[in-house]
Design an enzyme around this catalytic site. Structure first.
Site, PDB file in Angstrom:
ATOM      1  N   GLU A  99      -2.372   7.951  -4.290  1.00  0.00           N
ATOM      2  CA  GLU A  99      -3.479   7.354  -5.048  1.00  0.00           C
ATOM      3  C   GLU A  99      -4.822   7.826  -4.517  1.00  0.00           C
ATOM      4  OE1 GLU A  99      -3.272   3.063  -5.568  1.00  0.00           O
ATOM      5  OE2 GLU A  99      -1.111   3.143  -5.171  1.00  0.00           O
ATOM      6  N   ARG A 130       0.849  -1.179   0.000  1.00  0.00           N
ATOM      7  CA  ARG A 130       0.000   0.000   0.000  1.00  0.00           C
ATOM      8  C   ARG A 130       0.891   1.236   0.000  1.00  0.00           C
ATOM      9  NH1 ARG A 130      -3.222  -2.965  -1.558  1.00  0.00           N
ATOM     10  NH2 ARG A 130      -5.385  -3.309  -0.851  1.00  0.00           N
ATOM     11  N   HIS A 139      -0.379   0.433  -9.640  1.00  0.00           N
ATOM     12  CA  HIS A 139      -1.121  -0.460  -8.738  1.00  0.00           C
ATOM     13  C   HIS A 139      -1.705  -1.655  -9.514  1.00  0.00           C
ATOM     14  CE1 HIS A 139      -3.350  -0.443  -4.638  1.00  0.00           C
ATOM     15  NE2 HIS A 139      -3.222  -1.682  -5.080  1.00  0.00           N
TER      16      HIS A 139
END
Length: 311
Positions: A252, A223, A282
């Site tokens: 993001e 993440r 991602h």
């Protein structure tokens, strides 16, 4: 049971639930009233907070397509007895392969060499690479993704260290579990496989990066906010980090539709310009096979708990 799909997922999930007698309902933007009779929710990036739970008093489960649960208020679900189900087993192979890809691309200067050849340049010595063989790879986080990456490292002739604060005794024979200090002292390459929690936000910061005994290559496929981008850039410029491969960024948008740096636009611009950083959008777990397997895993888990529709 009435199961509402708030995001698009592979159709195998709805097919299997329907075959078991459940009713599957797809919504792009459901009105509050539509959730009154909802008993199950399936999401990918849609946020499920207390507001959504308030509109679904009969909710029995929330199923998330993927591994991370940061878009679901798990505490509120626990208070109401709502089961939270995810499917990290489904895309573990894609994440592990992409992580290995980033490591090799960093060591062999692949993106730069490709750009140069396309530009008519033939720079062999300037692109002299580093062998993975003989290196020590440190894995931080030994869940599904960390273990899958460790599996892929077999056969490369590397030493694999792993640190996980909460999972001890889960490593396969070729992986040496250790404390963080040992990993920082002995690793050449570090791969992050951490969930995003208040504890792990900016886990990789200036202090963390200063703790390594020698310069490292760093990869993050977990993440984005696990890593403090400004601290990474400073470490790259100082030589503490030789190169970084990032599939996830702390900038993001919540729906994963792009980037929104907000007040840190200058940090993002600096990152995008850096020639020793490889970036992908991602996509580590975004494979055709992973999309099917994540849905199939969710189907297995949901039907194990709720095998048949209520009469």
């Amino acid at each position: 049971m009435r199961v509402h799909f708030l995001d698009e997922v592979h159709p195998v999930l709805a097919e299997r639930l329907t075959a078991a007698g459940h009713t599957c309902i797809a919504h792009d933007h459901p009105e509050a009233a539509a959730l009154q009779r909802c008993e199950g929710l399936v999401v990918r990036s849609t946020r499920v907070g207390r507001d959504v739970l308030d509109h679904a008093p009969g909710l029995r489960f929330v199923a998330r397509m993927g591994s991370g649960l940061e878009n679901i208020d798990t505490a509120a679900c626990a208070e109401r007895g709502v089961a939270v189900i995810n499917s990290p087993e489904g895309n573990r192979d894609g994440v592990a392969e992409h992580t290995l890809l980033l490591v090799l691309a960093l060591l062999k200067h692949l993106p730069r060499a490709d750009r140069q050849v396309h530009a008519g340049l033939w720079r062999r010595e300037a692109n002299r690479g580093t062998d993975l063989h003989g290196r020590t790879v440190g894995i931080i986080g030994l869940g599904h993704m960390g273990l899958a990456f460790a599996e892929r490292l077999q056969g490369f002739g590397v030493r694999v260290l792993a640190y996980d604060k909460y999972r001890i005794g889960h490593a396969p024979p070729h992986v040496q579990e250790c404390d963080l200090a040992t990993l920082q002292r002995e690793s050449d390459i570090v791969s992050l496989h951490l969930p995003l929690t208040p504890e792990t936000r900016h886990y990789v910061n200036a202090s963390f990066l200063a703790g390594f005994a020698r310069p490292i290559h760093l990869v993050n496929t977990s993440r984005g906010p696990v890593l403090h981008t400004a601290a990474l850039l400073d470490a790259l410029d100082s030589g503490r980090v030789l190169g970084a491969g990032l599939d996830v960024l702390e900038f993001e948008r919540a729906d994963l539709s792009g980037l929104d740096p907000g007040p840190e636009a200058s940090v993002l611009e600096r990152l995008l310009r850096h020639d020793r950083v490889i970036l992908t959008p991602h996509i580590a777990g975004v494979t055709h096979e992973g999309r099917f397997k994540m849905a199939a895993v969710l189907a297995d888990k949901i039907l194990t708990r709720f095998p048949h529709a209520q009469p």
